[in-house]
Write a protein that holds these residues in place. Structure first.
Motif, PDB file in Angstrom:
ATOM      1  N   ALA A  24      15.574  34.508  39.932  1.00 32.37           N
ATOM      2  CA  ALA A  24      16.153  33.406  40.713  1.00 32.37           C
ATOM      3  C   ALA A  24      17.666  33.500  40.810  1.00 32.37           C
ATOM      4  N   GLY A  25      18.270  34.475  40.100  1.00 33.50           N
ATOM      5  CA  GLY A  25      19.706  34.660  40.314  1.00 33.50           C
ATOM      6  C   GLY A  25      20.573  34.613  39.075  1.00 33.50           C
ATOM      7  N   ALA A  26      19.957  34.547  37.879  1.00 36.55           N
ATOM      8  CA  ALA A  26      20.766  34.487  36.664  1.00 36.55           C
ATOM      9  C   ALA A  26      21.685  35.705  36.560  1.00 36.55           C
ATOM     10  N   ALA A  27      21.151  36.868  36.947  1.00 37.15           N
ATOM     11  CA  ALA A  27      21.961  38.081  36.849  1.00 37.15           C
ATOM     12  C   ALA A  27      23.139  38.037  37.815  1.00 37.15           C
ATOM     13  N   GLU A  28      22.880  37.514  39.004  1.00 42.89           N
ATOM     14  CA  GLU A  28      23.960  37.429  39.993  1.00 42.89           C
ATOM     15  C   GLU A  28      25.051  36.460  39.531  1.00 42.89           C
ATOM     16  N   MET A  29      24.620  35.368  38.883  1.00 47.90           N
ATOM     17  CA  MET A  29      25.587  34.405  38.354  1.00 47.90           C
ATOM     18  C   MET A  29      26.522  35.073  37.358  1.00 47.90           C
ATOM     19  N   GLU A  30      25.910  35.848  36.462  1.00 47.45           N
ATOM     20  CA  GLU A  30      26.708  36.544  35.455  1.00 47.45           C
ATOM     21  C   GLU A  30      27.683  37.501  36.123  1.00 47.45           C
ATOM     22  N   ASP A  31      27.180  38.151  37.167  1.00 49.28           N
ATOM     23  CA  ASP A  31      27.998  39.104  37.903  1.00 49.28           C
ATOM     24  C   ASP A  31      29.236  38.440  38.495  1.00 49.28           C
ATOM     25  N   ILE A  32      29.013  37.274  39.125  1.00 51.19           N
ATOM     26  CA  ILE A  32      30.123  36.541  39.747  1.00 51.19           C
ATOM     27  C   ILE A  32      31.186  36.228  38.690  1.00 51.19           C
ATOM     28  N   TYR A  33      30.735  35.749  37.528  1.00 51.25           N
ATOM     29  CA  TYR A  33      31.680  35.364  36.480  1.00 51.25           C
ATOM     30  C   TYR A  33      32.410  36.590  35.920  1.00 51.25           C
ATOM     31  N   ASN A  34      31.665  37.643  35.655  1.00 50.29           N
ATOM     32  CA  ASN A  34      32.290  38.813  35.047  1.00 50.29           C
ATOM     33  C   ASN A  34      33.338  39.447  35.968  1.00 50.29           C
ATOM     34  N   LYS A  35      33.040  39.464  37.282  1.00 51.39           N
ATOM     35  CA  LYS A  35      33.999  40.033  38.225  1.00 51.39           C
ATOM     36  C   LYS A  35      35.246  39.163  38.289  1.00 51.39           C
ATOM     37  N   ALA A  36      35.034  37.834  38.383  1.00 47.75           N
ATOM     38  CA  ALA A  36      36.171  36.916  38.482  1.00 47.75           C
ATOM     39  C   ALA A  36      37.019  36.982  37.212  1.00 47.75           C
ATOM     40  N   TRP A  37      36.349  37.148  36.091  1.00 42.34           N
ATOM     41  CA  TRP A  37      37.026  37.220  34.789  1.00 42.34           C
ATOM     42  C   TRP A  37      37.915  38.464  34.732  1.00 42.34           C
ATOM     43  N   ALA A  38      37.339  39.590  35.151  1.00 45.60           N
ATOM     44  CA  ALA A  38      38.107  40.839  35.143  1.00 45.60           C
ATOM     45  C   ALA A  38      39.298  40.726  36.081  1.00 45.60           C
ATOM     46  N   ALA A  39      39.059  40.101  37.248  1.00 46.22           N
ATOM     47  CA  ALA A  39      40.138  39.958  38.223  1.00 46.22           C
ATOM     48  C   ALA A  39      41.255  39.081  37.644  1.00 46.22           C
ATOM     49  N   ALA A  40      40.873  37.990  36.970  1.00 46.00           N
ATOM     50  CA  ALA A  40      41.870  37.067  36.428  1.00 46.00           C
ATOM     51  C   ALA A  40      42.702  37.752  35.348  1.00 46.00           C
ATOM     52  N   LEU A  41      42.044  38.575  34.529  1.00 45.35           N
ATOM     53  CA  LEU A  41      42.773  39.256  33.458  1.00 45.35           C
ATOM     54  C   LEU A  41      43.648  40.367  34.018  1.00 45.35           C
ATOM     55  N   GLY A  42      43.194  40.969  35.122  1.00 44.08           N
ATOM     56  CA  GLY A  42      43.922  42.072  35.732  1.00 44.08           C
ATOM     57  C   GLY A  42      45.256  41.638  36.307  1.00 44.08           C
ATOM     58  N   GLU A  43      45.355  40.365  36.673  1.00 43.98           N
ATOM     59  CA  GLU A  43      46.560  39.930  37.363  1.00 43.98           C
ATOM     60  C   GLU A  43      47.745  39.732  36.430  1.00 43.98           C
TER      61      GLU A  43
END
Lengths: 294, 531
Positions: B512-531
């Motif tokens: 139902a999308g649990a994996a996609e949810m994790e994906d969204i968070y992990n990408k956003a997290w990496a992006a936030a730390l990268g800045e």
């Protein structure tokens, strides 16, 4: 008399009926009673639970806490809003209902339709807010009274009551030289007392209970009605977790959320409950008139 | 003519004198503006602490800054409605208290001033923001549109969290050791239950809009090795995980099932309310609850009227079956509660300077302690409330801290963008009465503060900054996934379904999308730390 002379079956029915209705009454009264005894019990006892029939460790601290929270100021505001608001409501509703009730009023159908539209459509919260603001009503009691001066539904009930007054009565008054205002004040209103008493109750209760308009339009604390304060206590809770501290004594738990909630319910419900029986005799009659002849 | 000349001379003299006077009465350097200016701020009013308009704090601010602060305080219960209307009509005060969710919703529309553009005018605020990288989670597209409520640590700092509260008197009574692992906790409760079969082992409550089951899992699942929602798991290689869709969640459910089978879990656990919870704790019906320790300690007062020995105490973080010792502590920083300056504000410059001042040491002192020499003194470098001030309000018991804060206009429930807990802690200590009790109290707070297992909740559950589309997609998936998970959980706790079958729930949640949810968070997290 006939009942007393009846047979055993009838008597049994009477007994059963009395007992049944008595139980029904208890069922209705108990929740209110429970609030009352909770509000005067010690907070710690309420926390521990089990208050069913009698209050335990009676204290009136809950009420003093309410009073400390400037209860009287809020109470006074509410009473002023209710009295002034209800008078404005009744006055405006009668003034609107009278022409719409007169068959001789040209354009009656058009205006009735115009008014009826507001039953189904409204501008919504934001336009309402902007309107009130532009009229300079913010932070005044008129913001709570003028926008809702006429409840269309109530006004239509009043109109129907006015319509039931025979035209001949009004015609004879006109022959005697009375103008419309005199006819309204001297003939139509006195003959519709029952309906107006009912509307008085409707309007008064709605003013008494309202908090949302005040929340939107009033920023000054000294203009808040009672309901705002009580709602905040009920929903916001008295003790909050963010800053819960330890080391308090048993006395400091005389008042808790639970007792305060009950006291707030008692304080808000009681005045209206007291008014009710006095208006009740008009009440049944009034609503009937409106509905049957609609 | 003579008279005219005299008048002219006189007037000239007056002019000279007033000029000299003006030069002498130079604007104090601390003033933010030359003329006394009103600033309107809005925040919600908590019923326990009425916000007043003539407090020591407001007077001190006026003296120091030449700013007249007007606090508009709609009741807490109506605040979100009021806030929505003010935002929708763009009729906001100069500074407004909002949830970070509001910032997410409206900042991109240009409703609020972009504080990052005024970085140079806000040295105090940005010094604090830069010092704590985790606060970058409060940005929108890399920009700060809001100033988060921050904490200033102080010598009396205390920590709180959803900790293991246990009836320590029962341990003593039956000569049992304080448990150090979750399994030992189970054994201890079982041993007590044999002696006192009527006692409930672990109880819980309902909170807010969630169910009682959900609240129970919010409290126990992190220490047991998972979490009830999406969270950052530092023990699983540092990644965002939707807890209920992972293997470790089975461990949580089977632990609760073990309690259930042994009759140790509250039989009403799924239908508990806060009142019922309070009743069970304060009438001595329960051994243990995992919840806010500050709140639980309050029930000790009622408990002691039944049995003077009985009291809940905090057990240090327990080790779970995976070998982890961890639990969530409430963060002292509160990035979810933020302060914004609306773009429609007529005096943006002053609002910015003033808001920044609130994050300075001086501003923090005034907002939390009042005025030096009046409400507090500095003794050996430590800020201490005057004893007569504490004594004046201490008589009110549990309300003492609220009454004091209300009267002085200080503390977290006031207009205080940067708060410290000095008033709360010093009042709590003062209320203990004797030095002995104070030491005991201090020992308890120190033990919690030094508990190595406690993790700041901001580092676990504060969402990384998402774009508008990501937020929408995430919320959509969350609803779908939660619908699947939360109707199943009770079956596994009560043993209607064997725990092996939970794999099916995990599969369904992932589908139902649990994996996609994790994906969204992990990408956003990496992006936030990268800045």
């Amino acid at each position: 008399m006939a009942i007393r002379e009846g047979g055993a079956g009838r008597k049994a029915f009477q007994v059963f009926n009395t007992v049944f209705l008595f139980l029904l009454m208890l069922l209705c009264l108990y929740p209110l009673y429970l609030q009352l005894i909770t509000s005067i019990s010690h907070g710690l006892e309420v926390m521990k639970g089990g208050i069913i029939l009698l209050p335990r460790n009676v204290t009136f601290n809950t009420y003093t806490t309410l009073v400390r929270g400037e209860l009287f100021m809020y109470m006074r505001n509410t009473i002023v809003y209710t009295v002034v608001g209800t008078l404005v409501n009744l006055g405006m509703s009668c003034l609107c209902a009278y022409p719409l009730a007169r068959k001789t009023f040209s354009g009656r159908k058009f205006f009735t339709a115009l008014v009826t539209v507001t039953l189904f459509f409204s501008g919504g919260m934001i336009p309402m807010y902007l309107t009130v603001k532009q009229f300079g009503l913010m932070d005044t009691m008129w913001a709570l009274i003028l926008p809702g001066a006429i409840s269309t539904y109530n006004m239509i009930i009043i109109r129907t009551a006015f319509q039931s007054i025979p035209d001949s009565l009004i015609e004879s008054a006109q022959l005697d030289g009375a103008n419309d205002l005199v006819i309204l004040a001297r003939i139509v209103v006195p003959l519709s007392k029952a309906t107006l008493a009912t509307m008085l109750l409707f309007y008064a209760v709605s003013h008494w209970n309202s908090y949302f308009d005040a929340m939107l339009y009033i920023n000054k604390k000294n203009l808040y009605p009672l309901q705002i304060m009580l709602r905040n206590m009920l929903i916001g809770g008295l003790f909050n977790e963010e800053t819960a501290i330890a080391g308090a004594s048993a006395d400091s738990f005389a008042v808790t959320d639970a007792t305060l909630r009950s006291a707030a319910i008692v304080v808000t419900t009681l005045p209206i409950l007291v008014v009710y029986p006095f208006v009740q005799r008009y009440f049944v009659k009034g609503v009937m008139i409106g509905s049957v002849k609609g | 003519m003579k008279r005219n000349r005299f008048t002219a001379l006189f007037l000239a003299a007056v002019m000279l004198l007033s000029l000299a006077g003006a030069a002498l009465a130079e604007t104090p350097s601390t003033w933010l503006c030359d003329e006394l200016t009103e600033l309107h701020v809005m925040r919600d009013e908590n019923p326990s602490q009425p916000i007043k308009s003539d407090t020591l704090k407001l007077k001190t601010i006026e003296e120091l800054l030449n700013v007249k602060l007007v606090i508009e305080a709609p009741p807490k219960a109506s605040y979100s409605d009021k806030k929505s209307v003010l935002i929708a009509t763009d009729d906001m005060p100069d500074i407004m208290y909002v949830d970070f969710a509001d910032v997410k919703a409206y900042a991109r529309d240009g409703m609020f001033v972009n504080l990052s553009e005024h970085r140079d005018e806000m040295p105090h605020l940005f010094a604090l923001l830069d010092a704590n990288p985790s606060l970058s989670m409060s940005t929108i597209d890399g920009q700060f549109y809001s100033a988060p409520t921050l904490y200033r640590s102080n010598p009396d700092t205390a920590l709180s969290g959803q900790l293991v509260n246990f009836r320590m008197d029962l341990l003593k009574k039956y000569g049992l050791e304080t448990p150090t692992t979750w399994d030992e906790l189970y054994e201890v409760m079982k041993a007590i239950k044999e002696k006192e079969p009527d006692l409930i082992g672990m109880t819980n409550r309902k909170a807010g809009n969630t169910t009682a089951t959900r609240k129970l899992l919010d409290c126990v699942s992190y220490p047991l090795g998972s979490y009830s929602s999406i969270y950052y798991d530092k023990d699983l290689g540092g990644q965002w995980i939707y807890g209920p869709a992972h293997e470790n969640f089975k461990g949580v459910l089977s632990y609760l099932n073990k309690l259930w089978e042994a009759g140790l879990l509250d039989p009403d656990y799924a239908s508990m309310t806060k009142d019922l919870w309070a009743e069970k704790l304060s009438s001595g019906q329960a051994m243990c609850t995992i919840d806010n320790d500050g709140v639980v300690r309050n029930y000790n007062v009622a408990l002691s009227t039944i049995n003077p020995e009985a009291a809940f105490g905090v057990i240090p973080t327990l080790q779970n079956a995976l070998g982890e010792t961890r639990n969530i502590a409430y963060s002292n920083d509160r990035p979810a509660n933020a302060w914004v300056i609306p773009s429609s504000c007529e005096n943006i410059d002053l609002a910015i300077k003033f808001l920044d001042w609130c994050y300075s040491e001086e501003g923090t002192d005034v907002n939390n302690l009042g005025k030096e020499g009046v409400s507090y003194d500095v003794v050996d470098g430590k800020k201490v409330f005057k004893e007569e001030v504490l004594a004046k309000y201490a008589a009110n018991g549990a309300n003492a801290i609220y009454d004091m804060s209300s009267e002085l206009g200080i503390g977290l429930l006031e207009f205080t963008p940067r708060y410290d807990t000095t008033p709360d802690n010093q009042m709590a200590l003062y209320l203990q009465g004797s030095d002995e009790a104070r030491e005991a109290y201090r020992a308890v707070t120190q033990a919690i503060l030094n508990d190595p297992g406690l993790v700041d909740n901001n580092t676990i559950i504060t969402a990384p900054p998402l774009s508008a589309e990501e937020t929408e997609r995430f919320n959509e998936l969350l609803v779908a996934v939660e619908n699947i998970v939360w109707q199943e959980v009770d079956k596994y706790i009560t043993g209607q379904e064997p725990i092996e079958n939970y794999d099916k729930v995990i599969e369904a949640a992932k589908a139902a999308g649990a994996a996609e949810m994790e994906d969204i968070y992990n990408k956003a997290w990496a992006a936030a730390l990268g800045e």
